[in-house]
Design a protein around this motif. Structure first.
Motif, PDB file in Angstrom:
ATOM      1  N   VAL A  54       4.685   8.241  -3.086  1.00  0.00           N
ATOM      2  CA  VAL A  54       5.825   7.383  -3.429  1.00  0.00           C
ATOM      3  C   VAL A  54       5.934   7.247  -4.939  1.00  0.00           C
ATOM      4  N   LYS A  55       4.819   7.073  -5.616  1.00  0.00           N
ATOM      5  CA  LYS A  55       4.839   6.960  -7.077  1.00  0.00           C
ATOM      6  C   LYS A  55       5.390   8.255  -7.702  1.00  0.00           C
ATOM      7  N   GLN A  56       5.029   9.379  -7.116  1.00  0.00           N
ATOM      8  CA  GLN A  56       5.514  10.669  -7.613  1.00  0.00           C
ATOM      9  C   GLN A  56       7.035  10.739  -7.478  1.00  0.00           C
ATOM     10  N   ASP A  57       7.563  10.289  -6.318  1.00  0.00           N
ATOM     11  CA  ASP A  57       9.007  10.296  -6.123  1.00  0.00           C
ATOM     12  C   ASP A  57       9.721   9.345  -7.068  1.00  0.00           C
ATOM     13  N   ALA A  88       0.834  -1.209   0.000  1.00  0.00           N
ATOM     14  CA  ALA A  88       0.000   0.000   0.000  1.00  0.00           C
ATOM     15  C   ALA A  88       0.865   1.255   0.000  1.00  0.00           C
ATOM     16  N   LEU A  89       1.949   1.225   0.763  1.00  0.00           N
ATOM     17  CA  LEU A  89       2.859   2.365   0.802  1.00  0.00           C
ATOM     18  C   LEU A  89       3.485   2.603  -0.570  1.00  0.00           C
ATOM     19  N   LEU A  90       3.927   1.533  -1.213  1.00  0.00           N
ATOM     20  CA  LEU A  90       4.543   1.672  -2.536  1.00  0.00           C
ATOM     21  C   LEU A  90       3.545   2.127  -3.594  1.00  0.00           C
TER      22      LEU A  90
END
Length: 131
Positions: free
Chosen positions: A125-128, A118-120
């Motif tokens: 996180v996707k933006q980074d 879920a964090l990934l």
């Protein structure tokens, strides 16, 4: 503390890992065959994810989870209630000279994997990762 570490933070020895894996396999077989005379356990499919041994090999902590993750507390109560019978069956089915004390805990590995997934998948996180 790391997943496979002792209470003092050191990594488990090869012997601790070997004995833990033998007990894990034996415990899984006992639960799968329904050798424990308890109707609550007889109705459940239980996964034994890992067994961690104490450094002196006198305590085995089994990390367990019912199939589907339902009725965790009922499963834990039934295992703890029958720990003496299970201990006897583990020794009978294994090659240990003596039976370690069995302790049962809920296996949180799958919950940790879901939280990591879920964090990934989160927007931040996707933006980074895209940058």
């Amino acid at each position: 503390m790391a997943k496979n570490s002792n209470r003092d933070g050191r990594a488990p020895t090869q012997r601790m890992l070997q004995v833990g894996e033998k007990i894990r396999r034996t415990l899984s077989e006992i639960l799968q065959r329904g050798d424990v005379h308890d109707p609550d356990l007889g109705r459940m499919s239980i996964t034994v994810g890992e067994v961690r041994m104490s450094p002196d090999l006198r305590v085995a902590t089994a990390f367990v989870l019912p199939l589907g993750g339902k009725d965790k507390e009922l499963m834990l109560d039934a295992l703890r209630r029958n720990r003496h019978e299970i201990r006897h069956l583990v020794v009978r089915g294994g090659s240990q000279k003596y039976a370690p004390e069995l302790r049962f805990e809920i296996d949180g590995t799958f919950d940790q994997m879901d939280a990591t997934r879920a964090l990934l998948d989160s927007k931040h996180v996707k933006q980074d990762l895209d940058d």
